[in-house]
Motif scaffolding. Structure first.
Motif, PDB file in Angstrom:
ATOM      1  N   LEU A  78      14.496  16.556  44.890  1.00  0.00           N
ATOM      2  CA  LEU A  78      15.259  16.993  46.055  1.00  0.00           C
ATOM      3  C   LEU A  78      16.731  17.218  45.736  1.00  0.00           C
ATOM      4  CD1 LEU A  78      15.108  17.514  49.128  1.00  0.00           C
ATOM      5  CD2 LEU A  78      15.703  15.108  49.460  1.00  0.00           C
ATOM      6  N   VAL A  79      17.303  16.357  44.910  1.00  0.00           N
ATOM      7  CA  VAL A  79      18.750  16.424  44.694  1.00  0.00           C
ATOM      8  C   VAL A  79      19.110  16.887  43.288  1.00  0.00           C
ATOM      9  CG1 VAL A  79      19.189  14.658  46.413  1.00  0.00           C
ATOM     10  CG2 VAL A  79      18.900  13.982  44.037  1.00  0.00           C
ATOM     11  N   ILE A  80      18.140  17.442  42.555  1.00  0.00           N
ATOM     12  CA  ILE A  80      18.470  17.965  41.241  1.00  0.00           C
ATOM     13  C   ILE A  80      19.466  19.113  41.386  1.00  0.00           C
ATOM     14  CG2 ILE A  80      16.548  19.628  41.170  1.00  0.00           C
ATOM     15  CD1 ILE A  80      16.249  18.918  38.180  1.00  0.00           C
ATOM     16  N   ASN A  81      20.483  19.111  40.524  1.00  0.00           N
ATOM     17  CA  ASN A  81      21.547  20.126  40.579  1.00  0.00           C
ATOM     18  C   ASN A  81      22.130  20.229  41.988  1.00  0.00           C
ATOM     19  OD1 ASN A  81      21.096  20.834  37.843  1.00  0.00           O
ATOM     20  ND2 ASN A  81      19.397  22.165  38.448  1.00  0.00           N
ATOM     21  N   LEU A  82      22.448  19.077  42.558  1.00  0.00           N
ATOM     22  CA  LEU A  82      22.987  19.038  43.919  1.00  0.00           C
ATOM     23  C   LEU A  82      24.324  19.769  43.999  1.00  0.00           C
ATOM     24  CD1 LEU A  82      22.559  17.792  46.773  1.00  0.00           C
ATOM     25  CD2 LEU A  82      23.953  15.858  46.003  1.00  0.00           C
ATOM     26  N   ASP A  83      24.408  20.739  44.916  1.00  0.00           N
ATOM     27  CA  ASP A  83      25.663  21.434  45.171  1.00  0.00           C
ATOM     28  C   ASP A  83      25.928  21.397  46.676  1.00  0.00           C
ATOM     29  OD1 ASP A  83      23.939  23.334  46.297  1.00  0.00           O
ATOM     30  OD2 ASP A  83      24.071  24.677  44.562  1.00  0.00           O
ATOM     31  N   ARG A  84      27.020  22.044  47.107  1.00  0.00           N
ATOM     32  CA  ARG A  84      27.413  21.974  48.515  1.00  0.00           C
ATOM     33  C   ARG A  84      26.351  22.584  49.433  1.00  0.00           C
ATOM     34  NH1 ARG A  84      29.529  18.851  51.853  1.00  0.00           N
ATOM     35  NH2 ARG A  84      30.944  18.364  50.135  1.00  0.00           N
ATOM     36  N   ASP A  85      25.787  23.708  49.054  1.00  0.00           N
ATOM     37  CA  ASP A  85      24.770  24.339  49.895  1.00  0.00           C
ATOM     38  C   ASP A  85      23.535  23.447  50.017  1.00  0.00           C
ATOM     39  OD1 ASP A  85      26.363  26.539  50.318  1.00  0.00           O
ATOM     40  OD2 ASP A  85      25.443  27.755  48.743  1.00  0.00           O
ATOM     41  N   THR A  86      23.122  22.854  48.895  1.00  0.00           N
ATOM     42  CA  THR A  86      21.961  21.966  48.935  1.00  0.00           C
ATOM     43  C   THR A  86      22.246  20.754  49.796  1.00  0.00           C
ATOM     44  OG1 THR A  86      21.365  22.658  46.693  1.00  0.00           O
ATOM     45  CG2 THR A  86      20.345  20.645  47.527  1.00  0.00           C
ATOM     46  N   TYR A  87      23.464  20.216  49.644  1.00  0.00           N
ATOM     47  CA  TYR A  87      23.820  19.038  50.444  1.00  0.00           C
ATOM     48  C   TYR A  87      23.807  19.372  51.927  1.00  0.00           C
ATOM     49  CZ  TYR A  87      26.499  15.265  52.487  1.00  0.00           C
ATOM     50  OH  TYR A  87      26.905  14.230  53.292  1.00  0.00           O
ATOM     51  N   GLU A  88      24.325  20.541  52.297  1.00  0.00           N
ATOM     52  CA  GLU A  88      24.343  20.924  53.712  1.00  0.00           C
ATOM     53  C   GLU A  88      22.924  21.107  54.247  1.00  0.00           C
ATOM     54  OE1 GLU A  88      26.839  24.336  53.966  1.00  0.00           O
ATOM     55  OE2 GLU A  88      28.707  23.182  53.765  1.00  0.00           O
ATOM     56  N   ALA A  89      22.032  21.623  53.396  1.00  0.00           N
ATOM     57  CA  ALA A  89      20.629  21.772  53.813  1.00  0.00           C
ATOM     58  C   ALA A  89      19.989  20.401  54.017  1.00  0.00           C
ATOM     59  CB  ALA A  89      19.857  22.575  52.772  1.00  0.00           C
ATOM     60  N   ILE A  90      20.294  19.477  53.117  1.00  0.00           N
ATOM     61  CA  ILE A  90      19.788  18.113  53.259  1.00  0.00           C
ATOM     62  C   ILE A  90      20.328  17.483  54.537  1.00  0.00           C
ATOM     63  CG2 ILE A  90      19.896  15.772  52.277  1.00  0.00           C
ATOM     64  CD1 ILE A  90      19.836  17.085  49.502  1.00  0.00           C
ATOM     65  N   ALA A  91      21.627  17.684  54.787  1.00  0.00           N
ATOM     66  CA  ALA A  91      22.256  17.080  55.961  1.00  0.00           C
ATOM     67  C   ALA A  91      21.647  17.596  57.255  1.00  0.00           C
ATOM     68  CB  ALA A  91      23.763  17.343  55.935  1.00  0.00           C
ATOM     69  N   ASP A  92      21.250  18.864  57.274  1.00  0.00           N
ATOM     70  CA  ASP A  92      20.644  19.428  58.483  1.00  0.00           C
ATOM     71  C   ASP A  92      19.277  18.802  58.772  1.00  0.00           C
ATOM     72  OD1 ASP A  92      22.774  21.085  58.931  1.00  0.00           O
ATOM     73  OD2 ASP A  92      21.884  22.823  57.934  1.00  0.00           O
ATOM     74  N   THR A  93      18.529  18.507  57.715  1.00  0.00           N
ATOM     75  CA  THR A  93      17.169  17.986  57.888  1.00  0.00           C
ATOM     76  C   THR A  93      17.123  16.471  57.895  1.00  0.00           C
ATOM     77  OG1 THR A  93      16.337  19.924  56.714  1.00  0.00           O
ATOM     78  CG2 THR A  93      14.810  18.090  57.009  1.00  0.00           C
ATOM     79  N   TRP A  94      17.931  15.857  57.021  1.00  0.00           N
ATOM     80  CA  TRP A  94      17.906  14.398  56.863  1.00  0.00           C
ATOM     81  C   TRP A  94      19.338  13.845  56.903  1.00  0.00           C
ATOM     82  CZ3 TRP A  94      15.686  17.263  52.584  1.00  0.00           C
ATOM     83  CH2 TRP A  94      14.316  17.495  52.721  1.00  0.00           C
TER      84      TRP A  94
END
Length: 206
Positions: A78-94
């Motif tokens: 889920l958090v491999i190569n975590l960047d700002r866009d990925t983090y924002e997507a995670i924040a929206d769901t979890w």
């Protein structure tokens, strides 16, 4: 932790670090089961006849410890190569997951953080929900399990359970993927029991 080991009979029973929710070792008792091994103290808190939540106290310095629960490799993909866009997507769901990740990145452990630490049994990196307690004594188990460590244990259990429920409810497919090695699903009764143990209202833990 030398003094703790000198003053208490202990042995390594072949224990290995276990995930946050796991089958009970000590069945038939409602007491907390504590096992001391070379690298950590394992605390097993019964939640029903068959299952328990597992929390670890891991030495950090001469007068501080990690209090942590293991989520094994749950978030590797889920958090491999975590960047700002990925983090924002995670924040929206979890949002709870995102908050714990941010606390870990910013080293804010007081309210719980999701971090990567070494599982000392396998010498490999795994995910833990963790907090730090400092200025404590290792002289006896009574000293170690003082009020501040007890509070940190409650915090870690609460944050871990809330994270578990969030993933299960908001992304069931992912939950099924990483629940291998964990208890296969929590009944509402078990969940309620955990929150009751902590004096919390499970309906408010969103």
């Amino acid at each position: 932790m030398r003094s703790l080991y000198q003053n208490h009979h202990w042995q390594n029973k072949g224990s290995i670090m276990r995930p946050f929710i796991e089958s009970r070792k000590a069945s038939g008792s409602n007491e907390v089961n504590i096992e001391i091994v070379q690298s950590y103290v394992e605390c097993e808190y019964p939640i029903d006849e068959n299952n328990a939540v597992v929390v670890y106290i891991i030495p950090r310095t001469e007068n501080s410890v990690w209090v942590a629960s293991s989520f094994e490799h749950a978030f590797d993909d889920l958090v491999i190569n975590l960047d700002r866009d990925t983090y924002e997507a995670i924040a929206d769901t979890w949002p709870i997951l995102a908050n714990l990740l941010e606390n870990g990145i910013k080293e804010r452990y007081q309210y719980g953080a999701l971090i990567v630490m070494e599982d000392s049994d396998y010498c490999e990196k795994k995910w833990f929900v963790a907090s730090i307690v400092g200025n404590i004594s290792f002289e006896t188990l009574e000293d170690l399990f003082g009020q501040r460590v007890q509070q940190a244990i409650e915090l870690v259990i609460s944050q871990s359970m809330t994270l578990w429920i969030e993933i299960a409810e908001n992304k069931p497919n992912l939950f099924q993927q990483f629940s291998k090695g964990f208890l296969k699903g929590l009944t509402a009764a078990v969940t309620a029991t955990v929150f009751a143990f902590l004096g919390l209202n499970s309906e408010q833990q969103d």
